[in-house]
Motif scaffolding. Sequence first.
Motif, PDB file in Angstrom:
ATOM      1  N   THR A 199       8.158  -4.095 -11.518  1.00 12.88           N
ATOM      2  CA  THR A 199       7.998  -5.158 -10.514  1.00 12.88           C
ATOM      3  C   THR A 199       8.203  -4.605  -9.106  1.00 12.88           C
ATOM      4  O   THR A 199       7.531  -5.031  -8.171  1.00 12.88           O
ATOM      5  N   ALA A 200       9.126  -3.656  -8.987  1.00 11.13           N
ATOM      6  CA  ALA A 200       9.374  -3.076  -7.661  1.00 11.13           C
ATOM      7  C   ALA A 200       8.125  -2.379  -7.147  1.00 11.13           C
ATOM      8  O   ALA A 200       7.797  -2.468  -5.963  1.00 11.13           O
ATOM      9  N   VAL A 201       7.406  -1.695  -8.064  1.00 12.01           N
ATOM     10  CA  VAL A 201       6.183  -0.998  -7.662  1.00 12.01           C
ATOM     11  C   VAL A 201       5.133  -2.003  -7.193  1.00 12.01           C
ATOM     12  O   VAL A 201       4.515  -1.847  -6.140  1.00 12.01           O
ATOM     13  N   ILE A 202       4.921  -3.061  -8.005  1.00  8.83           N
ATOM     14  CA  ILE A 202       3.954  -4.099  -7.647  1.00  8.83           C
ATOM     15  C   ILE A 202       4.341  -4.757  -6.327  1.00  8.83           C
ATOM     16  O   ILE A 202       3.506  -4.997  -5.456  1.00  8.83           O
ATOM     17  N   ALA A 203       5.644  -5.039  -6.204  1.00  8.11           N
ATOM     18  CA  ALA A 203       6.126  -5.700  -4.990  1.00  8.11           C
ATOM     19  C   ALA A 203       5.816  -4.857  -3.762  1.00  8.11           C
ATOM     20  O   ALA A 203       5.425  -5.372  -2.721  1.00  8.11           O
ATOM     21  N   LYS A 204       5.970  -3.548  -3.916  1.00  3.82           N
ATOM     22  CA  LYS A 204       5.714  -2.642  -2.799  1.00  3.82           C
ATOM     23  C   LYS A 204       4.255  -2.740  -2.371  1.00  3.82           C
ATOM     24  O   LYS A 204       3.930  -2.740  -1.181  1.00  3.82           O
TER      25      LYS A 204
END
Lengths: 168, 192
Positions: free
Chosen positions: B64-69
Amino acid sequence: MEFVMPVFAGIVVIFGLVKRVPVFDIFLKGAKEGMLLLYNIAPTIMGLVFAVDLLRSSGAINVICNFVEPAADFLGFPKEIVPMVLLRPVSGSGSTALLTSLYQDCGPDSFAGQVASVLAGSSETTFYAVAMYFGSIKVKKIRHTLVAALIADFTAAVMSIITVRFFT
Amino acid sequence: MLNYIWSGLVIISILCAALLGNTNELSTALLDSGASSIELLLKMAGIMCLWSGIMKIAEESGFTAVIAKFFSPLLRPLFPNLKKDSPAFRSITMNISANILGLGNAATPFGLKAMEQLHTLNNKNDTASNEMVIFVVMNTASLQLLPTTVATLRQSYGSIAPFEIIVPVWISSACALTAALTIACIFNQKKR
């Protein structure tokens, strides 16, 4: 496009394995949380399904349509899609049922058919989303959410006619 | 507000049924709606559990952190008061990206999670925060890039060009979203 969901799930699982997290344990934890979420939104959904069922079976939706039709006529709105415009914000399955019966009567490539298609593709079940999301955290004062959301629905209805006239 | 709308729907329906003589249909619907809502909930239960589980993996593995970025430059301006790495903002980005990809069923659990996390940041218990309003409004507009359901239906009813509606759909949803967000932002400026 049918394949997007499994691919998405697959990527997540592989990503988890690469990062060395206990994938299945975490899945179980999340699934349990999903059950709790459902428990929280269940009453809201039952209430809405109930209201929409009443609205359709009592013929109230037809009465309301009769009231709106002259205005729709005036704005150049095909009168076949008025029921769909009205039902769309409340019920997803209900408006899909209307969409299919409209395809059957007028054909998907007719003007009304195309306007209805664009409308279905560019709007969501507003009341359902609002009630579900705020119901899940028991927030009562939703301020201007509904106003803004209904303006979106109205804009989508008007734009679906304009764009179909313009592009097809 | 929902209190009034809901009671309005019920009262109007009962009045109409009485006036139009549809009382039989109404009674049947009254009995059936319980069953049909449980059916809907059961269908949702499977989807919710599955996607909440997948979402949990995505969260703990850092997906999710990657997508959020990736999506945060787009969504940042709408949620200026949320920290970029807050769980609420991450859930919001996951919900919106799932919506754009047309994964409506997967988007709902993300969205409910986001509301829960926004609620912990909310200092008024019964009142919606600015972020909640913006987020729910985005979810009431259609963000889906490819209207697959509509296209499939069109095709099954014999359309010669099922995807012909795609450009109108894009324009129409963009206009609807812009209108709704503008209204929401203007009202958000006012004091709570």
